[in-house]
Design an enzyme around this catalytic site. Structure first.
Site, PDB file in Angstrom:
ATOM      1  N   CYS A  77     -14.428  18.470  10.900  1.00 39.42           N
ATOM      2  CA  CYS A  77     -14.183  17.078  10.523  1.00 39.42           C
ATOM      3  C   CYS A  77     -12.736  16.921  10.064  1.00 39.42           C
ATOM      4  O   CYS A  77     -12.215  17.748   9.320  1.00 39.42           O
ATOM      5  CB  CYS A  77     -15.139  16.662   9.403  1.00 39.42           C
ATOM      6  SG  CYS A  77     -14.778  15.050   8.676  1.00 39.42           S
ATOM      7  N   ASN A 332      -6.130  -6.592  -8.968  1.00 33.16           N
ATOM      8  CA  ASN A 332      -6.507  -5.331  -9.604  1.00 33.16           C
ATOM      9  C   ASN A 332      -5.653  -5.024 -10.830  1.00 33.16           C
ATOM     10  O   ASN A 332      -6.155  -4.515 -11.839  1.00 33.16           O
ATOM     11  CB  ASN A 332      -6.390  -4.190  -8.581  1.00 33.16           C
ATOM     12  CG  ASN A 332      -6.935  -2.867  -9.088  1.00 33.16           C
ATOM     13  OD1 ASN A 332      -8.084  -2.772  -9.488  1.00 33.16           O
ATOM     14  ND2 ASN A 332      -6.093  -1.841  -9.065  1.00 33.16           N
ATOM     15  N   ASP A 397       2.932  -2.829  -5.904  1.00 31.02           N
ATOM     16  CA  ASP A 397       1.881  -1.949  -5.376  1.00 31.02           C
ATOM     17  C   ASP A 397       1.731  -2.210  -3.877  1.00 31.02           C
ATOM     18  O   ASP A 397       0.750  -2.799  -3.428  1.00 31.02           O
ATOM     19  CB  ASP A 397       0.560  -2.210  -6.107  1.00 31.02           C
ATOM     20  CG  ASP A 397      -0.564  -1.292  -5.634  1.00 31.02           C
ATOM     21  OD1 ASP A 397      -0.264  -0.257  -5.018  1.00 31.02           O
ATOM     22  OD2 ASP A 397      -1.739  -1.633  -5.876  1.00 31.02           O
ATOM     23  N   CYS A 426       1.492   4.463  -2.172  1.00 31.24           N
ATOM     24  CA  CYS A 426       0.544   5.292  -1.417  1.00 31.24           C
ATOM     25  C   CYS A 426       1.260   6.066  -0.309  1.00 31.24           C
ATOM     26  O   CYS A 426       0.618   6.616   0.584  1.00 31.24           O
ATOM     27  CB  CYS A 426      -0.587   4.442  -0.836  1.00 31.24           C
ATOM     28  SG  CYS A 426      -0.046   3.099   0.239  1.00 31.24           S
TER      29      CYS A 426
END
Length: 474
Positions: A77, A332, A397, A426
């Site tokens: 996987c 958020n 963000d 990220c």
């Protein structure tokens, strides 16, 4: 050197894909599955002008950080790349990757390296996109992630990074999709898991007060309409396994609720309307965040809670200050800041998300301190940035593409600078690029940076960085 040659190699380091990095006769060799500090025998399987790839044959001297992968599908996987490395060591690899990117791409070092943020390493993945394929030679329908380096769907029977309830659904989902008339026209199932306190849910009369309840939403991508038999099968599955079904006939914004987790079809009767229960909570701030399963939310809810706490601790928002939250999504970060008494401006490119963020502000009694607007942040200009007005502090963000235009505008603005910027990233590569603009062009200081292990066992690196104007105390 033939491509099948077996080499004895000393592994010098490890990359984010879980490959050991060695050198042989001046050429880099990537060895799948090898760890830093190990001595191994490896067979070359692919030769390139600048590097070779090799497969692990045997470990002559192992690393003390090597562990046995918990998942039986690891190695086949493609969802995880580091299960063979102890979790604390995984985080160290990611921290080093962040620092390397800041130095090599941005030419900068943070003044302080933040303590990494970690959380649960198993059962943490509350969002996922599972591929669906009907493969008769493998016995029917497969539901799961792609195989490593392949477009084939892995023959997954469990998944340790998904919540246990979701992992237990993989085999029943294969059977369900195999029974549908559109089994060859249903290419994916998107997953979203919410978590709310049982006391706030309709099922809290069962003695679960004070505990949390998971809401599992499954979005079935359909390329043809369902038959009545298909609809009945989905409804029975929802009732049996307590999941919501959503249908997606086109793009992500086309999703509609098909039935709730009691199998009741939507739309319901006016006296008993059927609606989604999908939401997550931020108890520290008294906030509940309903969302749709294709909306962006953080994958790891436990780490998200810590990340919000750390981001706000670093930003140091004060009651009455005007703060912007760029790429705000559902709010958020915006709503926790508003709950502290700040005046928050949330800016997001998606008008649909802006509407839902504003609705979440109203739901939580924060509409008076949080406003939201749709704006193309990738097209930000200095003139438009100045029109936004004075900001005391700024939180950014962005998605993987980063915030290039925003940072260029910030670097070109010498007046009305925020006291502090917290940048949640990220993608360490685009963070390093944007940091270089702020520091080298705009004269900001990179005060601190650190890794956040949002995706344990994977190559994904989340991070957080703090910037201040040169010579200013926040």
């Amino acid at each position: 050197m033939s491509s099948a040659e077996t080499l004895m190699l000393q592994i010098e380091s490890m990359d984010l894909e879980g490959q050991g990095v060695a050198r042989h006769e001046g050429k880099v060799v990537f060895v799948q599955g090898a760890l830093a500090g190990e001595q191994v025998l490896a067979r070359v399987v692919k030769r390139k002008p600048r590097f070779d790839r090799a497969e692990l044959v045997s470990i002559l001297r192992g690393s003390s950080q090597r562990v046995t992968p918990a998942c039986p599908h690891f190695g086949v996987c493609g969802g995880c790349s580091m299960q063979h490395l102890e979790p604390a060591a995984q985080l160290a690899v990611k921290q080093q990757a962040l620092e390397d990117q800041l130095l090599h791409i941005g030419g900068i070092r943070p003044e302080t390296v933040l303590r990494p943020v970690a959380g649960p390493t198993w059962g943490y993945r509350f969002r996922a996109r599972l591929s669906v394929r009907h493969v008769p030679r493998k016995g029917g329908v497969l539901v799961g992630f792609h195989e490593r380096g392949s477009s084939y769907v892995a023959d997954m029977r469990e998944c340790r990074v998904l919540p246990r309830r979701v992992s237990d659904l993989l085999m029943p989902l294969r059977e369900l999709v195999g029974s549908l008339s559109i089994r060859d026209r249903a290419p994916q199932i998107e997953l979203a898991v919410g978590e709310v306190s049982a006391a706030r849910s309709e099922s809290s009369g069962d003695g679960t007060a004070g505990r949390t309840r998971q809401i599992i939403a499954l979005v079935l991508r359909i390329l043809e309409p369902l038959t009545d038999s298909d609809r009945n099968a989905l409804s029975r599955f929802a009732l049996s396994y307590s999941v919501e079904w959503w249908l997606q006939p086109k793009g992500p914004d086309s999703i509609v609720l098909f039935c709730d987790d009691e199998g009741r079809l939507a739309p319901g009767e006016p006296s008993n309307p059927v609606c989604s229960s999908l939401a997550y909570e931020l108890p520290e701030y008294g906030i509940r965040m309903p969302y749709r399963p294709t909306d962006f939310t953080q994958v790891n809810h436990a780490v998200n809670t810590v990340l919000i706490r750390q981001a706000l601790g670093l930003l140091k928002p004060q009651a009455g200050e005007r703060i912007a939250d760029l790429f705000c999504g559902l709010g958020n970060f915006s709503l926790p800041m508003a709950s502290l008494g700040c005046q928050v401006l949330g800016i997001e490119g998606s008008s649909a998300l802006v509407e839902r963020a504003a609705e979440n502000a109203r739901l939580n009694g924060l509409a008076g301190r949080a406003e939201f607007m749709a704006e193309d942040l990738f097209g930000m200009t200095v003139e438009r940035w100045r029109q936004i007005g004075h900001l005391d502090r700024l939180l950014i963000d962005p998605p993987r593409e980063g915030a290039l235009a925003v940072c260029q505008a910030l670097a070109s603005t010498e007046t009305m600078r925020p006291k502090r910027i917290v940048y949640v990233s990220c993608n360490p590569g685009t963070l390093a690029r944007d940091a270089a603009i702020l520091v080298n062009t705009g004269g900001w200081q990179l005060k601190s940076a650190g890794a956040v292990n949002m995706f344990p066992h994977t190559s994904h690196v989340e991070s957080i960085a703090v910037f201040e104007p040169a010579g200013r105390d926040a």
